[in-house]
Motif scaffolding. Structure first.
Motif, mmCIF file in Angstrom:
data_model
loop_
_atom_site.group_PDB
_atom_site.id
_atom_site.type_symbol
_atom_site.label_atom_id
_atom_site.label_comp_id
_atom_site.label_asym_id
_atom_site.label_seq_id
_atom_site.Cartn_x
_atom_site.Cartn_y
_atom_site.Cartn_z
ATOM 1 N N HIS A 28 19.054 1.932 -5.424
ATOM 2 C CA HIS A 28 19.057 1.862 -3.966
ATOM 3 C C HIS A 28 18.290 3.003 -3.310
ATOM 4 O O HIS A 28 17.558 2.782 -2.328
ATOM 5 N N GLU A 29 18.421 4.204 -3.835
ATOM 6 C CA GLU A 29 17.823 5.365 -3.176
ATOM 7 C C GLU A 29 16.302 5.348 -3.186
ATOM 8 O O GLU A 29 15.659 6.110 -2.452
ATOM 9 N N PHE A 30 15.702 4.441 -3.996
ATOM 10 C CA PHE A 30 14.240 4.373 -4.069
ATOM 11 C C PHE A 30 13.660 3.171 -3.317
ATOM 12 O O PHE A 30 12.440 3.006 -3.287
ATOM 13 N N LEU A 31 14.515 2.346 -2.708
ATOM 14 C CA LEU A 31 14.011 1.149 -2.042
ATOM 15 C C LEU A 31 13.101 1.485 -0.859
ATOM 16 O O LEU A 31 12.234 0.687 -0.503
ATOM 17 N N LYS A 32 13.281 2.654 -0.257
ATOM 18 C CA LYS A 32 12.437 3.051 0.870
ATOM 19 C C LYS A 32 10.968 3.197 0.473
ATOM 20 O O LYS A 32 10.075 3.197 1.327
ATOM 21 N N PHE A 33 10.704 3.296 -0.840
ATOM 22 C CA PHE A 33 9.321 3.399 -1.324
ATOM 23 C C PHE A 33 8.702 2.030 -1.614
ATOM 24 O O PHE A 33 7.572 1.949 -2.113
ATOM 25 N N CYS A 34 9.459 0.964 -1.373
ATOM 26 C CA CYS A 34 8.968 -0.435 -1.491
ATOM 27 C C CYS A 34 8.581 -0.853 -2.911
ATOM 28 O O CYS A 34 7.565 -1.544 -3.102
ATOM 29 N N PRO A 35 9.369 -0.506 -3.930
ATOM 30 C CA PRO A 35 9.005 -0.948 -5.280
ATOM 31 C C PRO A 35 9.105 -2.459 -5.462
ATOM 32 O O PRO A 35 8.318 -3.050 -6.211
ATOM 33 N N GLN B 147 7.641 8.698 -13.545
ATOM 34 C CA GLN B 147 8.158 8.345 -14.870
ATOM 35 C C GLN B 147 9.647 8.003 -14.867
ATOM 36 O O GLN B 147 10.296 8.006 -15.915
ATOM 37 N N VAL B 148 10.177 7.695 -13.686
ATOM 38 C CA VAL B 148 11.570 7.251 -13.565
ATOM 39 C C VAL B 148 11.578 5.777 -13.186
ATOM 40 O O VAL B 148 10.914 5.375 -12.219
ATOM 41 N N ALA B 149 12.301 4.953 -13.945
ATOM 42 C CA ALA B 149 12.395 3.521 -13.644
ATOM 43 C C ALA B 149 13.244 3.322 -12.401
ATOM 44 O O ALA B 149 14.400 3.761 -12.346
ATOM 45 N N ILE B 150 12.679 2.670 -11.369
ATOM 46 C CA ILE B 150 13.404 2.517 -10.110
ATOM 47 C C ILE B 150 13.648 1.058 -9.729
ATOM 48 O O ILE B 150 14.479 0.786 -8.862
ATOM 49 N N ALA B 151 12.949 0.126 -10.348
ATOM 50 C CA ALA B 151 13.154 -1.298 -10.050
ATOM 51 C C ALA B 151 12.522 -2.123 -11.160
ATOM 52 O O ALA B 151 11.656 -1.643 -11.904
ATOM 53 N N GLY B 152 12.949 -3.379 -11.264
ATOM 54 C CA GLY B 152 12.383 -4.243 -12.294
ATOM 55 C C GLY B 152 12.644 -5.711 -12.002
ATOM 56 O O GLY B 152 13.519 -6.054 -11.198
ATOM 57 N N VAL B 153 11.874 -6.566 -12.650
ATOM 58 C CA VAL B 153 12.066 -8.011 -12.524
ATOM 59 C C VAL B 153 11.930 -8.657 -13.901
ATOM 60 O O VAL B 153 11.239 -8.139 -14.787
ATOM 61 N N VAL B 154 12.608 -9.789 -14.052
ATOM 62 C CA VAL B 154 12.451 -10.645 -15.228
ATOM 63 C C VAL B 154 11.830 -11.947 -14.759
ATOM 64 O O VAL B 154 12.338 -12.593 -13.833
ATOM 65 N N LEU B 155 10.724 -12.324 -15.376
ATOM 66 C CA LEU B 155 10.008 -13.555 -15.039
ATOM 67 C C LEU B 155 10.091 -14.527 -16.212
ATOM 68 O O LEU B 155 9.995 -14.117 -17.369
ATOM 69 N N ARG C 96 0.839 -1.215 0.000
ATOM 70 C CA ARG C 96 0.000 0.000 0.000
ATOM 71 C C ARG C 96 0.868 1.257 0.000
ATOM 72 O O ARG C 96 0.526 2.258 -0.641
ATOM 73 N N LYS C 97 1.977 1.204 0.713
ATOM 74 C CA LYS C 97 2.888 2.353 0.738
ATOM 75 C C LYS C 97 3.396 2.665 -0.668
ATOM 76 O O LYS C 97 3.438 3.834 -1.080
ATOM 77 N N ALA C 98 3.776 1.628 -1.396
ATOM 78 C CA ALA C 98 4.247 1.816 -2.769
ATOM 79 C C ALA C 98 3.143 2.394 -3.644
ATOM 80 O O ALA C 98 3.374 3.326 -4.431
ATOM 81 N N GLN C 99 1.932 1.867 -3.505
ATOM 82 C CA GLN C 99 0.817 2.353 -4.321
ATOM 83 C C GLN C 99 0.456 3.795 -3.980
ATOM 84 O O GLN C 99 0.261 4.622 -4.871
#
Length: 332
Positions: free
Chosen positions: A243-250, A219-227, A154-157
């Protein structure tokens, strides 16, 4: 019985392998990723009884000038087929490995079926975390999350993070930068080159056999995954973040989104792939979603011990802070 090999596996191999496992890593399409992405030569060894393949080992041969290593696929690869033929197959393979000048062979278990443990191979342990989705739906899995997980999602959203598809050329470029950022932050060597992710995009995601998800904030890419998608399992294959955006829980929102997509595809298992058993922070992140971790083993055989010692020493240097710094300087 005669040992044979497919250097470009296709329908015959796929029909054989699919009788024993639905993992995509045993299918010929994955050999294309390994060939194009890592520059390796597929070697899918097999035994036939009459006109029928009875046992086999999928492999990718990687040559590093003076060192040759055979991986039984990546990340999972083991003997497949009728178990009564595994012992004679390994006997023939050992001689074949020597004839081909292979220095080291690595055979890895998966958490999905009982694997063969070859004699005289050294076991190296890892932890694999598997989330069983059977008996759940989107609502039940959400209710099953711990309070802190729901809070972080919810924090991320609320913070404005959105998840977008990265299934494009541009998405590959974006994800690779996130991957390199994570490797640099962890002072680790980036093991996979850009062409690896290109191959996953071209061969897997375009066919619906994989997906790339990108988390954005303003509009800044802060994290990603490959599935990567097998028939009944979804594999959390790569991730990367700033790293600087991890506090937002992406990352929490990314995993939650991936699990929801697994339900849409009627997937039974969400596979977080193997981890270093000593990397407790990574294990905690994977296990907090409700998954169970179990030991899986990579079985390693050194056919030329001296070369293997030199190779392992080189890997340790490149994985060190100095080696990572050197690689970054090379990339510019």
């Amino acid at each position: 019985m005669e040992l044979k090999v497919f250097e470009s596996p296709g329908k015959e191999w796929d029909e054989f392998a699919s009788r024993y496992t639905d993992l995509i890593f045993y299918q010929s399409v994955w050999s294309q990723v390994l060939r194009k992405g890592l520059g390796g030569q597929p070697l899918y060894f097999y035994l036939k009884e009459g006109d029928e393949i009875v046992a086999g080992l999928p492999g990718i041969l990687l040559s590093f000038k003076i060192f040759k290593i055979l991986y039984a696929s990546i990340p999972y690869g083991n003997l497949v087929g009728n178990k009564s033929y595994f012992s004679p197959l390994m006997g023939l393979l050992k001689e074949e490995f020597r004839k081909r000048g292979i220095d080291q062979v690595r055979i890895t278990e998966s958490p999905f079926f009982e694997s063969y443990q070859p004699e005289s191979f050294k076991p190296i342990s890892a932890k694999c975390t598997l989330l069983d989705l059977r008996g759940f739906d989107k609502e039940k899995i959400w209710e099953g999350y711990k309070k802190n997980i729901r809070r972080d999602i919810r924090k991320a959203q609320r913070g404005g993070i959105t998840i977008h598809s990265g299934n494009s050329r541009e998405g590959i470029n974006i994800f690779y930068k996130l991957y390199l950022a994570s490797m640099e932050r962890n002072r680790a060597m980036a093991k996979y080159p850009f062409r690896w992710f290109e191959a996953i995009y071209e061969i897997m995601t375009k066919k619906g056999l994989g997906a790339i998800l990108i988390a954005e904030l303003d509009q800044v890419a802060i994290a990603g995954v490959v599935l990567i998608h097998s028939l009944t399992s979804m594999h959390y294959f790569h991730n990367g973040s700033q790293h600087e955006f991890l506090k937002f829980c992406p990352n929490e929102l990314l995993v939650h989104t991936a699990i929801e997509k697994a339900f849409e595809k009627r997937i039974s298992f969400f596979d977080f792939i193997g981890s270093d058993p000593n990397d407790l922070s990574v294990l905690r992140f994977k296990e907090k979603w409700g998954g169970q971790s179990r030991d899986i083993y990579t079985y390693v055989k050194d056919y030329h011990p001296f070369r293997c010692k030199i190779w392992e020493l080189g890997k340790r240097v490149m994985n060190s802070s100095l080696g990572s710094w050197f690689l970054r300087r090379i990339r510019g």
